[in-house]
Design an enzyme around this catalytic site. Sequence first.
Site, mmCIF file in Angstrom:
data_model
loop_
_atom_site.group_PDB
_atom_site.id
_atom_site.type_symbol
_atom_site.label_atom_id
_atom_site.label_comp_id
_atom_site.label_asym_id
_atom_site.label_seq_id
_atom_site.Cartn_x
_atom_site.Cartn_y
_atom_site.Cartn_z
ATOM 1 N N CYS A 266 0.986 -1.547 -0.030
ATOM 2 C CA CYS A 266 0.391 0.247 0.007
ATOM 3 C C CYS A 266 0.815 1.587 0.044
ATOM 4 O O CYS A 266 0.093 2.114 0.157
ATOM 5 C CB CYS A 266 -0.324 0.172 1.499
ATOM 6 S SG CYS A 266 -1.297 -1.444 1.338
ATOM 7 N N HIS B 176 -8.852 3.406 -1.880
ATOM 8 C CA HIS B 176 -7.559 2.998 -2.093
ATOM 9 C C HIS B 176 -7.178 2.199 -3.229
ATOM 10 O O HIS B 176 -6.692 1.079 -2.882
ATOM 11 C CB HIS B 176 -7.242 2.255 -0.425
ATOM 12 C CG HIS B 176 -6.376 2.058 0.161
ATOM 13 N ND1 HIS B 176 -5.344 2.385 -0.653
ATOM 14 C CD2 HIS B 176 -5.544 0.879 1.293
ATOM 15 C CE1 HIS B 176 -4.461 1.533 -0.132
ATOM 16 N NE2 HIS B 176 -4.004 1.144 0.170
#
Lengths: 133, 390
Positions: free
Chosen positions: B89, B338
Amino acid sequence: MSTTSAFTIEQFYRFLEQRKLMAGKCLTCGKIHLPPRPLCDSCYGQIFEWVELSGKGKLLTYTIIHVAPSQFQTMAPYTVGIVQLEKGLKLLGLISDVPLEQLKVGMDLTIDFVACRLDKTWPQWQRYCFKAV
Amino acid sequence: MNGKPLVSIVSAGLSKFGKHEGLYAREIFALALKEALDRCPKLEPKRHIKAVFVGHMGESYEHQGHMGSTAADWGGLIGIPATRTEAACASSGVALRSGIYAVLSGLADVVLVGGVEKMTHRTTAEVTEYLAMASDYPFEQFHGVTFPGLFAMMATAHMNAYGTTEEQMARVAVKNHRHALLNPKAHMQKELTVETVLASKLVSWPLKIYDCSLITDGASCIILTKPDLASKFTDTPVHIVGSGQASDTIGLYERQSLTSLNSARLAAKIAYEMADIRPENVDVAEVHDCFTFAEIMAYEDLGFCKVGEGGKLVEKNETALGGRIPVNTSGGLKAKGHPVGATGVAQAYEIFLQLTGQAEQRQVKGAHVGLTHNVGGSGATAVVHIYRSD
Ligand SMILES: [Zn+2]
């Protein structure tokens, strides 16, 4: 000193088939690694000996997994936790046979060896889990 | 460094975050790039841009690796060195860091950094499995732990150590969803209540579906240059004055602490010292709220409050717009979305808007110093950047 078997992840799981939880001790600096590793991350030594652990420990933290990866969906919901073992070592594992209302950080647990076999795309390693003492 | 600019951001672009049905990652990246180019008419992309770094987490989503050159190709930039960075991430936080290395090395004076992910065409089970690849395989994934599961275990430990509550976590979701209502590019435009969050479906106790960030398609980019070249391209550059990146064990179970990310603490310390800025000087921050609990932990790791008091900070509304230190004015990963590889640079995009007075309805008045905090996996990577406008 044991050099008959490599200090690898694969060997760690082979020992589990013999119902043994084994860590690797660096003979150069004394650090104990769980899982074992072939290169000491502290002193870069490569000579180790096997140390058998009792598999007893205390629950440090846990979660109850409801949304599971595809290989584990038939088991959900299930509990996973991190267990504090002896010599400052820790291990993550499934926690089986503990009713949810009895789950508690700090509770005593012990390792168990289970014959659970999953999808063939995953390594066919011996599995372990933790259960209440 | 004493707060001297390392590099300057002269432009930024962001695709709409959400579902881009029928578009490939490369096509979404082109949308973000186009905005950055339109925003900076003095920049001639083929002539000025000397390198590109693109964060992209997973080949699995589109069966497509090699995203550096793919993005350069579809961005009309073939010929220049193109590099994909991967740190779960934090993939584009690391792209930004790499862009800074490139500018400071002197090898490239104008650099495009960005990130992209296309996720929504996959099932939740597939995405759960792909995201889990960022955690340890033989000792975490093999035992059935998921990504929410890892953060849930940190949340349990924090609740136990400091009395943090599920309600405090829910308040992070409520706040970030409220912020997202002011961001037309956010994925989710939906107001939430604490009760709705608490009553939502369990994902990995204590985390519920509304504690989790979204599965989103999106792309982000910014254009970096040497500080002394910035005025050639814009009158309102944003300077990066601090950059910290740190690593930690790949397995959560081996960490010293389960209530804090040491990588984030290290990265923050380096960035603050380089910038000569203290946490109380930060006007606006974008932090890695992959789960609501992660934002509470970020407050503590970044020094916005004392250890153990992150839950109280959100409870007192100090991190909401209008509060002492507004956090995730964009809506954060929680409500803006996201798209994993795009997230780190999307945070920098929001800070660029805030520090140039372009954040419209969600503008933090007089914002002058900004911070981004981007976490990879369960914290094996963390990247913190500090920004300042003139
Ligand atoms: Zn050693």
